[in-house]
Design a protein around this motif. Structure first.
Motif, short mmCIF file in Angstrom:
data_model
loop_
_atom_site.label_atom_id
_atom_site.label_comp_id
_atom_site.label_asym_id
_atom_site.label_seq_id
_atom_site.Cartn_x
_atom_site.Cartn_y
_atom_site.Cartn_z
N HIS A 115 -11.64 4.84 14.45
CA HIS A 115 -10.98 3.54 14.22
C HIS A 115 -11.21 2.59 15.41
O HIS A 115 -11.55 1.43 15.22
N SER A 135 -2.16 2.92 11.28
CA SER A 135 -2.72 3.46 10.04
C SER A 135 -1.62 4.15 9.24
O SER A 135 -0.44 4.01 9.55
N PRO A 177 -1.95 2.45 -2.54
CA PRO A 177 -1.27 2.28 -1.26
C PRO A 177 -0.44 0.99 -1.23
O PRO A 177 -0.86 -0.05 -1.75
N GLY A 178 0.72 1.10 -0.58
CA GLY A 178 1.68 0.00 -0.62
C GLY A 178 1.31 -1.18 0.27
O GLY A 178 1.69 -2.32 -0.03
N ALA A 267 -5.65 -4.50 8.47
CA ALA A 267 -6.14 -5.36 7.38
C ALA A 267 -5.06 -6.38 6.98
O ALA A 267 -5.35 -7.33 6.24
O1 KG4 Z 1 -6.62 3.86 8.38
P1 KG4 Z 1 -6.28 4.11 6.96
O2 KG4 Z 1 -7.24 3.65 5.89
O3 KG4 Z 1 -6.03 5.64 6.70
C1 KG4 Z 1 -5.38 6.45 7.65
O4 KG4 Z 1 -6.05 6.87 8.63
O5 KG4 Z 1 -4.14 6.63 7.49
O6 KG4 Z 1 -4.84 3.45 6.72
C2 KG4 Z 1 -4.20 3.51 5.47
C3 KG4 Z 1 -2.88 2.76 5.56
C4 KG4 Z 1 -2.03 2.89 4.31
O7 KG4 Z 1 -0.72 3.26 4.69
C5 KG4 Z 1 -2.08 1.50 3.69
O8 KG4 Z 1 -0.90 1.16 2.97
C6 KG4 Z 1 -2.26 0.61 4.92
O9 KG4 Z 1 -3.14 1.34 5.74
N1 KG4 Z 1 -2.83 -0.72 4.61
C7 KG4 Z 1 -2.17 -1.88 4.83
C8 KG4 Z 1 -3.02 -2.91 4.34
N2 KG4 Z 1 -4.17 -2.32 3.86
C9 KG4 Z 1 -4.03 -0.97 4.04
N3 KG4 Z 1 -0.96 -2.13 5.36
C10 KG4 Z 1 -0.56 -3.41 5.44
N4 KG4 Z 1 -1.30 -4.45 4.97
C11 KG4 Z 1 -2.53 -4.25 4.42
N5 KG4 Z 1 -3.25 -5.28 3.98
#
Ligand code: KG4
Ligand code: ZN
Length: 335
Positions: A115, A135, A177-178, A267
């Motif tokens: 990351h 994350s 995902p929320g 993001a």
């Molecule tokens: O880094 P990632 O793809 O996977 C892990 O390593 O955990 O992160 C996933 C997380 C999920 O909890 C998802 O809800 C969150 O990132 N996420 C966001 C957004 N896009 C993804 N949270 C807030 N706003 C977003 N636009």
């Protein structure tokens, strides 16, 4: 030099081919969001099964799409840790099989390091810098002194911020995902409800999100007529406030003027906007990856793998996946 990178730590099956001279050759990614959505979160057994089912077809697709001959690869990079153990095992076994078959070296990468280096795919960042990793599994601040030299500054004491986005979305019945759903709804609502900012008054760099989640739950129980847009906006304002304030404090404490914000939650549109504003106001350098590199992908693993291989690090063929090796320790072991 060219690497094949493998990422299966959570619910994205991802592969990439990356050339240190020419850059990205190609990448493929399959999200399992639809599989886990009915459960409001990732189901580990289902995740491993999906990775097993999808890795080979994705590998074929990658080679076809890029017309690349796998024998041309110099080494295989893969996510060793942290993540869902069964999912990691599938990816590590795949990486080992390719390395063994074509007699190529294996290079381990830490998912959080991946990351961090996602921003380098768009342009190098000078050392030292502070990294905020946000994350589904982590919410941490690190001082990055060089490649592999990571110093933990502080982090969440309970839920990860992405996890709290996903749990609040589940409470509101919005799906998984929320994060992206709440992000969109928040843009259509107003932060009408006063929610707590746990640990913001504390001088250290630790954070807490479980109290905030409980406060949202109590709000939903108390008020019958709430608009989900307003709840989303109120929750998101609290999250952004905590993350931005603690990151600014980390910059002040370390005396570093460069901040990297990475991981799925980077993001978030409101978080990006606020970091942009504060970086201009406070005069620090800000680096956030483009949206497609914020969430899990294999290109970030390829980039970090390339940095490690350049330093002569190679793993033995009998290496095993690890569910939770801290980043600091990983850096010391493998750099
Ligand atoms: O880094 P990632 O793809 O996977 C892990 O390593 O955990 O992160 C996933 C997380 C999920 O909890 C998802 O809800 C969150 O990132 N996420 C966001 C957004 N896009 C993804 N949270 C807030 N706003 C977003 N636009
Ligand atoms: Zn991730």
């Amino acid at each position: 030099m060219i690497t094949l990178a493998v990422e299966t730590s959570c619910d994205e099956t991802a592969l990439a081919l990356y050339d240190s001279e020419e850059g990205v050759i190609g990448d493929v990614l399959l999200s399992q969001a639809k599989v886990h959505s009915p459960f409001g979160g990732v189901v580990p057994e289902l995740s491993a099964r999906e990775h097993t089912r999808n890795l080979l077809p994705l590998f074929d697709l990658l080679l076809k799409k890029t017309s690349f001959d796998i024998k041309e690869v110099d080494f295989v990079s893969f996510t060793l840790t942290p993540g869902l153990i069964l999912s990691l095992v599938v990816g590590v076994s795949f990486a080992k099989a390719i390395a063994y078959t074509f007699n190529k070296p294996l290079v381990p990468v830490h998912h959080l390091e991946g990351h961090i280096y996602s921003v380098f795919l768009e342009g190098k960042v000078e050392y030292p810098f502070v990294a905020l990793i946000v994350s589904g599994g982590h919410t941490d601040l690190y001082l990055v002194e060089d490649f592999g030299r990571y110093r933990f500054l502080g982090g969440t004491l309970d839920d990860a911020v992405g996890e709290s986005y996903d749990k609040v979305a589940k409470m509101l019945g919005l799906g998984y995902p929320g994060g992206p759903i709440i992000d969109r709804l928040a843009g259509e609502g107003k932060p009408l409800y006063k929610l707590p900012r746990p640990m913001l008054d504390k001088e250290d760099l630790n954070m807490s999100f479980s109290g905030l989640k409980t406060a949202v739950m109590n709000l939903l129980r108390r008020e019958k007529e709430v608009k989900e847009e307003d709840v989303s906006a109120s929750f998101q304002e609290a999250v952004v406030d905590i993350l931005v304030s603690k990151s600014v404090r980390a910059l002040r404490e370390t005396g570093v003027r460069r901040l990297v914000v990475v991981g799925g939650v980077s993001a978030n549109s409101r978080l990006r906007e606020e970091f942009q504003r504060v970086s201009e106001e406070e005069g620090f350098e800000l680096h956030i990856p483009p949206l497609r590199l914020s969430t899990d992908n294999a290109l970030m693993i390829a980039y970090a793998g390339m940095e490690r291989f350049r330093r002569g690090v190679v793993a033995p063929q009998d290496i095993n996946a690890e569910p939770n090796l801290p980043l600091e320790e990983f850096g010391k072991l493998w750099t």
